[in-house]
Write an enzyme that holds these catalytic residues in place. Structure first.
Site, PDB file in Angstrom:
ATOM      1  N   ASP A  30     -31.105  -7.153  41.145  1.00 20.71           N
ATOM      2  CA  ASP A  30     -30.000  -6.311  40.676  1.00 20.71           C
ATOM      3  C   ASP A  30     -29.516  -5.299  41.709  1.00 20.71           C
ATOM      4  O   ASP A  30     -28.910  -4.293  41.378  1.00 20.71           O
ATOM      5  CB  ASP A  30     -30.407  -5.580  39.394  1.00 20.71           C
ATOM      6  CG  ASP A  30     -31.506  -4.560  39.626  1.00 20.71           C
ATOM      7  OD1 ASP A  30     -32.143  -4.595  40.698  1.00 20.71           O
ATOM      8  OD2 ASP A  30     -31.719  -3.726  38.735  1.00 20.71           O
ATOM      9  N   GLU A  31     -29.758  -5.575  42.983  1.00 19.26           N
ATOM     10  CA  GLU A  31     -29.326  -4.632  44.005  1.00 19.26           C
ATOM     11  C   GLU A  31     -28.961  -5.365  45.281  1.00 19.26           C
ATOM     12  O   GLU A  31     -29.718  -6.215  45.761  1.00 19.26           O
ATOM     13  CB  GLU A  31     -30.453  -3.636  44.291  1.00 19.26           C
ATOM     14  CG  GLU A  31     -30.064  -2.534  45.226  1.00 19.26           C
ATOM     15  CD  GLU A  31     -31.155  -1.495  45.345  1.00 19.26           C
ATOM     16  OE1 GLU A  31     -31.372  -1.031  46.470  1.00 19.26           O
ATOM     17  OE2 GLU A  31     -31.786  -1.154  44.331  1.00 19.26           O
TER      18      GLU A  31
END
Length: 166
Positions: A30-31
């Site tokens: 998620d990054e």
């Protein structure tokens, strides 16, 4: 948690961003970090010589904000999801900026904004400063990013080691 579904959406988000900004650093499910430097430069007018330095810098940040908005829209189109984006001069500041306006935010922090926007924040907002480091900093009288930024390097090296003083 449905890990297969999470991975599917992670791939879709990254593909949507990579289609617009190919310089991508993947940091997990998620990054990600994107280098928008060349994309912003390509959008700037050629006659920047006629613009003073402050206006030219402001044009760069407005262009970066516009591009980030387009990235958010590409993610929404590809996945139906929102995302938070931080636009900043480096990854450390971008990471903090992306967390300032969650969920689905778009935060720009320029060089000029660092002292007013980030320095009042807790040192815990810094990547790598966990509970133990924050407690040690608090014992030494440092609670905010600004206080840490203003600390002498030699003092930091004495308390945390030379590796962490820079």
């Amino acid at each position: 948690v449905d890990f297969d579904e999470d991975r599917k959406y992670s791939r879709l988000v990254k593909a949507a961003m990579r289609a617009m900004a190919p310089q991508i650093e993947d940091r997990g499910i998620d990054e990600i970090y994107l280098d928008l430097t060349e994309l912003v430069a390509a959008r700037l007018p050629d006659d920047d010589e006629a613009v003073d330095a402050d206006d030219a810098e402001q044009n760069v940040w407005w262009c970066a904000r516009e591009l980030a908005g387009e990235l958010k829209q590409a993610v929404r189109t590809a996945t139906g999801l929102g995302c938070s984006i931080g636009v900043a001069p480096n990854k450390l500041i971008a990471k903090i900026a992306s967390e300032l306006d969650k969920p689905d935010g778009l935060t720009v922090v320029t060089h000029k904004d660092v002292a007013t926007r980030l320095w009042p924040l807790s040192v815990r907002r810094l990547h790598g400063v966990g509970p133990k480091s924050a407690a040690k900093l608090a014992r030494l009288g440092i609670a905010t990013i600004g206080e840490l930024a203003q600390a002498e390097r030699q003092w930091l090296a004495r308390h945390f080691g030379a590796r962490y003083a820079d």
